[in-house]
Design an enzyme around this catalytic site. Structure first.
Site: not given
Length: 381
Positions: A72-73
């Protein structure tokens, strides 16, 4: 057959990019809707829907050639809260890495690891997060390097992403894949600056990956537009007029220029909050007619959804980007089955990795390394 694990798999876009020459041994995602899409398109044999922190190495079958992790960013992106690798979402890198270390202890470590994320990972916490990842790879016995690939070279979408590619020290890298220094356009200024912050003890394991010039893209944004869009409707004249009313003179002039061109112009719009010149903030509609779409985004709220504007003479029409158009911007074939709900489909695609970019990296780096290792093994035997 080359084998891989796909972590944070979403709808399986890395799998789509790797292609039929690769066999998935294990796929994982925590999100129920994304996992359901993965199962719909790839079957249920490999997908395990679970928090990565609850997995153990015993859940991972065999020994994969590659571990792909598009973690996840949100905590690393410019739009995030800046928590970095200590954040609840981007911090899931560490449970993933714990699995990799467990495989190493069991002598089942993958020969290759690819980590994909936003380019904000290079500057998060003044480069400390990127440095931490590189140091972890080095301590685990991997050589590593990174490239910044903009999807615009492959699909008509502006979408730069960071790919950290690591290879086990026991695996030889063909000489033509390494460069003596940065290679344009793959090693951006931000990447070169981030490399300087990697501890000197780990820099000897750094690889400047040598990639060829990106291929010439053959499509423009207008090529991907549905004639009869599914799941979205054209705006009313009042809705389009309201959108035009949110534009600054700069962007209104772009629309006027499109009208005067005598051609059908297809552009995209994002609504963004900008200073109003009076000390406050105002929402603006910003349009582009450069034959590419803006980067697909997935934050909550309607402003994150991209809008299409079609200009033909005095006629100006607008509507939301359809879910199929979003999928095409990610390089997915029309045979890929999308979720029925618009928001679910848009989130699935906007959160994924661009399929042709994965194929390019596999073709140029991953597969040559594995082929070289296979040849060496046969010779030794």
């Amino acid at each position: 057959m080359r084998t891989f694990y796909e972590f944070f798999a979403g709808g399986g876009m890395a799998r789509a990019g790797l292609g039929e020459g690769w066999q998935c041994l294990f796929a994982n995602d925590f999100d129920a809707k994304k996992a359901a899409s993965y199962v719909t398109n790839w079957g249920s044999d490999d997908m395990v829907r679970e928090d990565v922190a609850k997995l153990t190495s015993e859940d991972l079958p065999g020994q994969a050639d590659l571990a792909w992790a598009s973690f996840p960013c949100q905590d690393l992106s410019l739009a995030g809260a800046g928590a970095g690798l200590k954040g609840e979402r981007s911090g899931t890198f560490w449970p993933f890495w714990k699995l990799m270390l467990a495989l190493k202890e069991q002598k089942r470590a993958p020969r290759l690891i690819v980590l994909e994320n936003v380019t904000g990972a290079l500057t998060s916490h003044e480069g400390k997060d990127f440095s931490a990842i590189c140091s972890a790879l080095s301590r685990a016995g991997y050589r590593f390097g990174a490239v910044v690939a903009n999807a615009v070279n492959f699909v008509p979408q502006s979408r730069p992403r960071l790919f950290i590619i690591a290879v086990a020290s026991s695996v030889s890298v063909p000489g033509n894949l390494e460069s003596d220094g940065p290679v344009e356009p793959w090693h951006s200024t931000a990447l070169k600056e981030a490399f300087q912050k990697v501890p000197k003890t780990h820099r000897p394991k750094w690889i400047w990956w040598n990639l060829p010039t990106p291929p010439q893209r053959e499509t423009v944004f207008a090529d991907l537009i549905e004639e009869k869009p599914t799941g979205v409707k054209w705006h009313t004249q009042e809705e389009t007029k309201k959108l035009l009313g949110m534009m600054s003179d700069l962007h209104l002039n772009k629309v006027k220029a499109a009208q005067k061109s005598g051609e059908i112009k297809v552009g995209t719009i994002y609504r963004r909050t900008r200073p109003d010149g009076k000390g406050g903030r105002v929402q603006r509609a910003e349009v582009r007619f450069d034959d590419i779409a803006g980067c697909l985004r997935t934050p909550a709220g309607g402003s994150s959804r991209q809008v299409i504007m079609v200009v033909k003479g005095r006629s100006v029409r607008s509507r939301l980007l359809s879910s199929r158009e979003a999928a095409r911007l990610m390089g997915l074939p029309d045979s890929y089955e999308l979720p029925a709900r618009y928001n679910d489909a848009y989130h699935l695609t906007g959160d994924g990795v661009v399929v042709p970019v994965v194929r390019f990296l596999a073709e140029q780096i991953l597969e040559p390394i594995l082929a070289s290792g296979d040849i060496a093994s046969k010779r030794a035997a």
